[in-house]
Structure formats: C-alpha cells, structure tokens
Design an enzyme around this catalytic site. Sequence first.
Site, short mmCIF file in Angstrom:
data_model
loop_
_atom_site.label_atom_id
_atom_site.label_comp_id
_atom_site.label_asym_id
_atom_site.label_seq_id
_atom_site.Cartn_x
_atom_site.Cartn_y
_atom_site.Cartn_z
N ARG A 1 -33.12 43.30 8.24
CA ARG A 1 -32.86 41.97 8.81
C ARG A 1 -34.18 40.62 8.44
NH1 ARG A 1 -28.12 42.59 9.09
NH2 ARG A 1 -27.00 42.89 10.28
N GLU B 1 -29.00 32.85 4.54
CA GLU B 1 -28.33 33.45 3.30
C GLU B 1 -27.28 32.64 3.29
OE1 GLU B 1 -27.74 37.12 3.95
OE2 GLU B 1 -29.74 37.81 3.66
N HIS C 1 -27.92 40.69 -0.57
CA HIS C 1 -26.99 41.21 1.30
C HIS C 1 -26.15 41.81 0.25
CE1 HIS C 1 -26.82 40.81 5.44
NE2 HIS C 1 -27.07 42.27 5.15
#
Length: 319
Positions: free
Chosen positions: A227, A256, A275
């Site tokens: 994270r 994000e 990601h």
Amino acid sequence: MKKNVLLLETIADDALTILEEHVNVLTGYDEASLIEVLKNPEIHAVITRGKGQIDKALMEACPALLIAARCGVGLDNVDVQEATNRNIMVINAPGSNAATIAEHSLSLMLMLMRNMYESVSQVKQDNWNWRNQYAGDELNGKTLGILGMGNIGKRVAKLGEAFGMNVLYWSRSPQDLPYTYLSMNEVLQQSDVVSLHLPFTKETGTIIGEEQLALMKPNSLLINTARGALIDHEALLKALNDKKISGFAADVLPEEPPVPGFPILHHLRALVTPHSGSLTASTYRQMCVLTVKNVVAVLKGETHDAKSIFNYKALKERV
C-alpha cells in the site's frame, strides 16, 4: 426468489456468468447509474474490486444489505468496522493474489537492481553503446528484508531464496519459518533490498519515514507492492535525492491515480507500475470467481469458504 446483487465495477466474465445464474445482477458503474439502482431498497449484496467504495453512505442506502464483498485481498475501499456494526458480512479473496504479487515484487527488484528499464530504453533508442556505461548488480548473494510475512511475504521469501538471497523478516510476531526474525530496525539496517508486504491500517500507519530510511544502506533498494500510504513519499524523495538509498520501485502510491508531475514517477532511480500487479489474466479471474462463488453460497445458505469471510456475525436468520 433470487437475491439482488449490486456490482460497483466490472468483474471477470466467468464470475459474471456464475453470478447471473443465481442472482439478479444490478450495476452501478457510475454515479448516475448507482443513484438509479439505489432506488431499489432490496439490495442484498454489493461487490466491488479496487475503486468502488462500500462505505457508510452506501450501507445506509441499502437497508437489506447482507454482504459487502471485494474481488481482491485488501479492504481499503470497504468500511469493515461499519459493516461489522451493521451485522453485514465482509467477503474477500485472501491469498488469491499471492503468487502474482510475489512475481511482480521480484520483477521490480530485478529491473531496479540490474538497471534493466534503462538498458531496454537505451537500446530502443538505438544506443547499443549504453553497455559501455552500464552499471548494475544482481540479487544473488544479497540480503532480502521482508516487512510483513503473510501469504505474499512468504512467497517473496521463497522466490528470493531461489535467487540466492539471504532472507530476513519482521512481522508482528515470529513465525516457524526457515528465515531470520529481527526487529524492523534491524531488518532495515541489514538488508540490501527491503520489500513491504503489510496492510495499511490505523495500527500500522505510515511505517517508512525519514527515521526508517536513514537506517537503510546507501546502496539498498526499497520495494513496495503493498500500500502506497505505508511510505512517507516526501521523506522517500529526499532520501533518493540525498543518496541515502539507491533506488525505489513500487506498484502502489498514496494517491491513485497520482496527480500529474508526482515527483517519484519521474525520478531517475525510481520505477513505478500502475497498480497492475494483480491484473494478470489468471489472478483477475481467480479473485473474481472466488469472491462471487462465496457471495452466492452465503446468499443461498450453502457451504462457503470460511477463510473468505473477513468478519462474521450470525446472519443465518437474515439470509
């Protein structure tokens, strides 16, 4: 009568087929469609992936809600405490992304350690002579420090060991593993590569800041596929600029998508992927199918995988 299930995001085709066989599928992929769907008070389950938020407001709008589910592992976008307070079952897909995130972590280590991204980029620019100024190293013989020894951390440890790395780790408590358990500070001090595999919670918070970065070796690398908020990115940028650490690679960021010009993205000693670590075809399907099967099983009162239930309060009388 079939139960109603709301999808906040698209899911794998195989998972959608399973869902459509057993329940009524409603979709709220954007704000307008979600508002329209929420006019139906009989929504029994909500399924999301990584963006759709299952928060207090949504739960309040769904008085018949039994299940809040995420096709994935982390539950950052599900208010677990609120769900628990409301006796709503939280379902996820634990372990489903362990192999692919571990592979992604090793890929980032290799790219950073061997300066592979720049090498490929230079050759694509027809600069074969880049080899004359190439500077890189190898994982073999290096010390890998893992923070967080869950499913992914264990997988990364095995892969690192296969590459000839010496593995150290820190977790909330020592485990019965063939690796050396040390304090977090000792892992940071002794490792050539530090890889994060922890959830971001109120308890963990931001665990890598200026103080922790100062403990690391000047030639060490920091990898984050967990994270983004685990790291203080201002402190990280300063550490890279001051050469307190040698490089950083990640698949996650604090925000994000990042704001345009986010400094880490353009740093010469940083590599960031969008990601995408869990977005391989196999893992995407697995996460979605596993989650959907358990949602359907619970709604139909059938046997489900207990490991996929993040929290459970007696719902038998409600389902």
